[in-house]
Write an enzyme that holds these catalytic residues in place. Structure first.
Site, PDB file in Angstrom:
ATOM      1  CE  LYS A 285      44.983  33.446  39.123  1.00 29.42           C
ATOM      2  NZ  LYS A 285      43.740  34.250  39.364  1.00 29.42           N
ATOM      3  CD  GLU A 371      32.045  41.283  46.194  1.00 25.51           C
ATOM      4  OE1 GLU A 371      32.752  42.113  46.786  1.00 25.51           O
ATOM      5  OE2 GLU A 371      32.526  40.253  45.663  1.00 25.51           O
ATOM      6  NE  ARG A 399      33.974  41.925  52.035  1.00 26.69           N
ATOM      7  CZ  ARG A 399      35.193  41.660  51.561  1.00 26.69           C
ATOM      8  NH1 ARG A 399      35.656  42.341  50.534  1.00 26.69           N
ATOM      9  NH2 ARG A 399      35.944  40.704  52.091  1.00 26.69           N
TER      10      ARG A 399
HETATM   11  C1  LIG Z   1      34.709  39.438  48.442  1.00 21.44           C
HETATM   12  C2  LIG Z   1      35.141  38.451  47.392  1.00 21.44           C
HETATM   13  N1  LIG Z   1      34.621  38.554  46.160  1.00 21.44           N
HETATM   14  C3  LIG Z   1      34.976  37.684  45.197  1.00 21.44           C
HETATM   15  C4  LIG Z   1      35.860  36.662  45.471  1.00 21.44           C
HETATM   16  C5  LIG Z   1      36.191  35.634  44.400  1.00 21.44           C
HETATM   17  N2  LIG Z   1      37.629  35.669  44.071  1.00 21.44           N
HETATM   18  C6  LIG Z   1      38.486  34.792  44.564  1.00 21.44           C
HETATM   19  S1  LIG Z   1      40.038  35.040  44.027  1.00 21.44           S
HETATM   20  C7  LIG Z   1      39.535  36.340  43.066  1.00 21.44           C
HETATM   21  C8  LIG Z   1      40.502  37.073  42.223  1.00 21.44           C
HETATM   22  C9  LIG Z   1      41.614  37.594  43.060  1.00 21.44           C
HETATM   23  O1  LIG Z   1      42.552  38.259  42.224  1.00 21.44           O
HETATM   24  P1  LIG Z   1      43.957  38.648  42.835  1.00 21.44           P
HETATM   25  O2  LIG Z   1      43.760  39.274  44.154  1.00 21.44           O
HETATM   26  O3  LIG Z   1      44.655  39.430  41.810  1.00 21.44           O
HETATM   27  O4  LIG Z   1      44.674  37.245  43.088  1.00 21.44           O
HETATM   28  P2  LIG Z   1      45.299  36.244  42.014  1.00 21.44           P
HETATM   29  O5  LIG Z   1      44.263  35.162  41.802  1.00 21.44           O
HETATM   30  O6  LIG Z   1      45.600  37.013  40.788  1.00 21.44           O
HETATM   31  O7  LIG Z   1      46.550  35.705  42.663  1.00 21.44           O
HETATM   32  C10 LIG Z   1      38.180  36.561  43.206  1.00 21.44           C
HETATM   33  C11 LIG Z   1      37.409  37.592  42.483  1.00 21.44           C
HETATM   34  C12 LIG Z   1      36.368  36.582  46.783  1.00 21.44           C
HETATM   35  N3  LIG Z   1      37.207  35.580  47.147  1.00 21.44           N
HETATM   36  N4  LIG Z   1      36.006  37.480  47.706  1.00 21.44           N
END
Ligand SMILES: Cc1ncc(C[n+]2csc(CCOP(=O)(O)OP(=O)(O)O)c2C)c(N)n1
Ligand SMILES: CC(=O)[C@@H](O)[C@H](O)COP(=O)(O)O
Ligand SMILES: [Mg+2]
Length: 644
Positions: A285, A371, A399
């Protein structure tokens, strides 16, 4: 303004069709130019940077090998889609990202045929891609479903529901697990440990045996028992056991920045008769931009920044963010109450639970992007005598709605819901707006619903919730910071269901709920200047309503206006229901309700949004004057007005 990077090769690529005309040997340069363009653009717009940097090579390889848009590429969350947007005909608008009338910060169907599915909430991509795959299969059309899902998003149950259902798709479904060992914060839980073992236990697949390994894996439908035993014995399948047991062919882990590895793997998968396939790619990342790579959060979400130094242009000082007021208040309360604990769903810093965790690490729980589990986990904690605070953004709590209804409200369990980002949220746009929580919570049995008008009120509501053991209680507050009040040294326990008068008047009453109170006060000033004496009440509770206060104001004022930062079905609906049940509307009173639109399209700065949403002081004044005119008009005039 930074000088745009030189991108001679990228300048020749408007769509993936142009990309596929390039020789494979040119893709490294193209990816480098794509990364430079993205850094320059996000430096001017702000937004999600780290995740997009991590998929520059993967994006290039996917569009090079697969036949998008016929192959349906679904990005999970979609916050990593900026390189994808640049390569799919939107480079000319990439600097309008997350602005009014500009490009969305996530994938959006209405924006491009290359965005077959909108996103922003995580862990939906495999389900959606499976839908596209099966539709094409049933319609006899070519085209796969391709889901790119992160290791964080893979921690949500929905991803497993989809994988459990995926075998039917065969080779029409391709899942690419983008494993950068990061969520917003470091990832948590058993899956994260499992993936880490996978990556550490097996050498990345080297080119020399990559093709043979993959063709061997994908050439046979079913392994013979002996071979499978041998595989297990050799530990070769440690990488993919979890996914293979769900019916996937597992390929990986491979280096997600090495185009010489990515391209042949994707080509093998594209040409294989077997599937579904899960390709495990390992990425970084923030890849390729030192300020991001060196930052703890890998520049997950950034303000505009200086591309040379990486320094973000954030406003410094000002009142503390609401999440930090909540986190610090809860931490202080927990010093003397061992029953208090806090739960976040992968958003520790966004909810302020990180501040609670510093003080009480053993009572802070990051459940990952889960969630639904988080809410029912809190229900279990409450049932066993703890005082759990589920700190979940309004939009993400959607959610877990059945868990709120079925596991908490109906059982009347004392779970506390700290609901941040309630109302408009600015650049994240309509997928993240906290528009519906008043509606979806105040309709539930046993549920108490509060809304903080400012940071002092948030302190009082956090304490009130901590002390409330009679059932579930929720308190909502907006994204951002308060109005600069001193935080109360001693939190007050608010009387449940009681509001407060913050300004006395006689002719007009504004019933405000939550943080639009400042605008209500401004509206009262404007109305007073017109000779219209105005009362302002902060109702504090959407449920139970302060019916005594509301009845008193309804009977004594000519016009009553409710103001809430929530969509239809919230406070206004409850006040109207109460008034009509009590026959109060018969008194010729005209109640007007003001609220958010169901959905607004633009991504804009918070203050402009309220203008667009019609929730600023001038709008309140207009509503009042219209109601007064309506009240004083004769019946005929009213009929004419309606006809006009
Ligand atoms: C249901 C939900 N909960 C929380 C989030 C907040 N959120 C956005 S990106 C993220 C992390 C995602 O991690 P990953 O899938 O590993 O993607 P990366 O940022 O590492 O590319 C979170 C928790 C969301 N978008 N949707
Ligand atoms: C992509 C995503 O869902 C999160 O990064 C979200 O954008 C965070 O919102 P805040 O910036 O309000 O914490
Ligand atoms: Mg990740």
């Amino acid at each position: 303004m930074s000088t745009p990077p030189k991108t001679p090769l990228l300048d020749t690529v408007d769509t993936p069709a142009d990309l596929r005309k390039l020789d494979r040997s040119q893709l490294r340069q193209l990816a480098d130019e794509l990364r430079a363009e993205m850094i320059d653009a996000v430096g001017q717009t702000g937004g999600h940077l780290g995740s997009g940097l991590g998929v520059v090579e993967l994006t290039t390889a996917i569009h090079y090998v697969f036949d998008t848009p016929d192959d349906k590429l679904v990005w999970d969350v979609g916050h990593q889609c900026y390189p994808h947007k640049i390569l799919t005909g939107r480079r000319d608008r990439i600097r309008t990202l997350r602005q009014g009338g500009g490009l969305s910060g996530f994938t959006k169907r209405s924006e491009s045929e290359y965005d077959p599915f909108g996103a922003a909430h995580s862990s939906t991509s495999i389900s959606a891609a499976l839908g596209f795959a099966m539709a094409n299969k049933m319609q006899g059309k070519p085209g796969r479903g391709i889901a790119v899902i992160g290791d964080g998003a893979m921690s949500a149950g929905m991803a497993y529901e989809a994988m459990n259902n995926a075998e039917q798709a065969g080779n029409r479904l391709v899942v690419i697990l983008n494993d950068n060992d990061m969520s917003i914060a470091p990832p948590v839980g058993g899956l994260s440990a499992y993936l880490a073992r996978t990556v550490s236990s097996s050498e990345y697949l080297h080119l020399r045996h990559l093709a043979s390994r993959i063709s061997k894996k994908l050439s046979r439908r079913v392994w013979s028992g002996l071979e499978k035993a041998e595989e297990y014995a050799r530990g070769m399948v440690t990488g993919g056991t979890l996914f293979e047991e769900l019916g996937f062919y597992y390929v990986g882990p491979i280096d997600g920045h090495n185009l010489d590895h990515l391209i042949p793997v994707l080509e093998n998968v594209r040409d294989s008769e077997d599937g579904p396939v899960l390709i495990h790619v390992v990425t970084k990342k923030g890849k390729g931009y030192a300020p991001a790579e060196n930052s703890a959060d890998k520049y997950h979400g950034v303000a505009k920044f200086d591309v040379i130094t990486g320094e973000q242009k954030k406003s410094s000082g000002g009142p503390p963010a609401y999440q930090n007021v909540f986190g610090d208040t809860l931490a202080k309360l927990a010093d003397t109450d061992p029953r208090i604990c806090a739960i976040t769903a992968a958003m520790p810093s966004g909810t302020g639970v990180d501040r609670f965790a510093k003080a009480h690490p053993d009572r802070a729980f990051d459940v990952g992007i889960a969630e639904q589990h988080g809410v029912t986990f809190a229900a279990g904690l409450a049932a066993q005598g703890m005082r759990p605070f589920a700190a979940i953004y309004s939009t993400f709590l959607q959610r877990a709605y059945d868990q709120v209804v079925h596991d908490v409200a109906i059982q009347n369990l004392p779970v506390r819901f700290a609901i941040d980002r309630a109302g408009l949220v600015g650049a994240d746009g309509c997928t993240h707006a906290g528009s519906f929580d008043i509606t979806y919570l105040a309709t539930l049995p046993n549920m108490v619903v509060m809304a903080a008008a400012d940071e002092a009120e948030l302190v009082h509501m956090t304490y009130t919730a901590a002390e409330y053991d009679d059932g579930p209680i929720a308190f909502r507050y907006p994204r951002g910071a308060g109005i600069g009040l001193d935080l109360p040294e001693t939190p007050q326990k608010l009387e449940i269901g009681k509001g407060r008068i913050v300004r006395e008047g006689t002719k007009v009453a504004i019933l405000s709920l939550g943080a639009r109170l400042e605008e209500a006060r401004k509206a009262a000033d404007l109305l007073e200047a017109k000779g219209l004496s105005t009362t302002v009440a902060d109702l504090r509770f959407a449920k139970p309503l302060d019916t005594d206060l509301i009845e008193k104001l309804l009977r004594s004022h000519e016009v009553v206006v409710t103001v809430e930062e929530g969509a239809v079905g919230g406070l206004g609906a409850h006040v109207l229901t109460f008034a009509s049940d009590e026959g109060l509307t018969d008194a010729g009173l005209k109640i007007r309700t003001m609220r958010l639109p169901d959905i607004y399209q633009d991504h804009d700065d918070p203050m402009k949004q309220y203008d667009e949403a019609g929730l600023n002081a001038p709008h309140i004044v207009d509503t009042v004057l219209k109601a007064l005119r309506h009240n004083s008009a004769s019946e005929n005039e009213r009929v004419e007005e309606v006809r006009a």
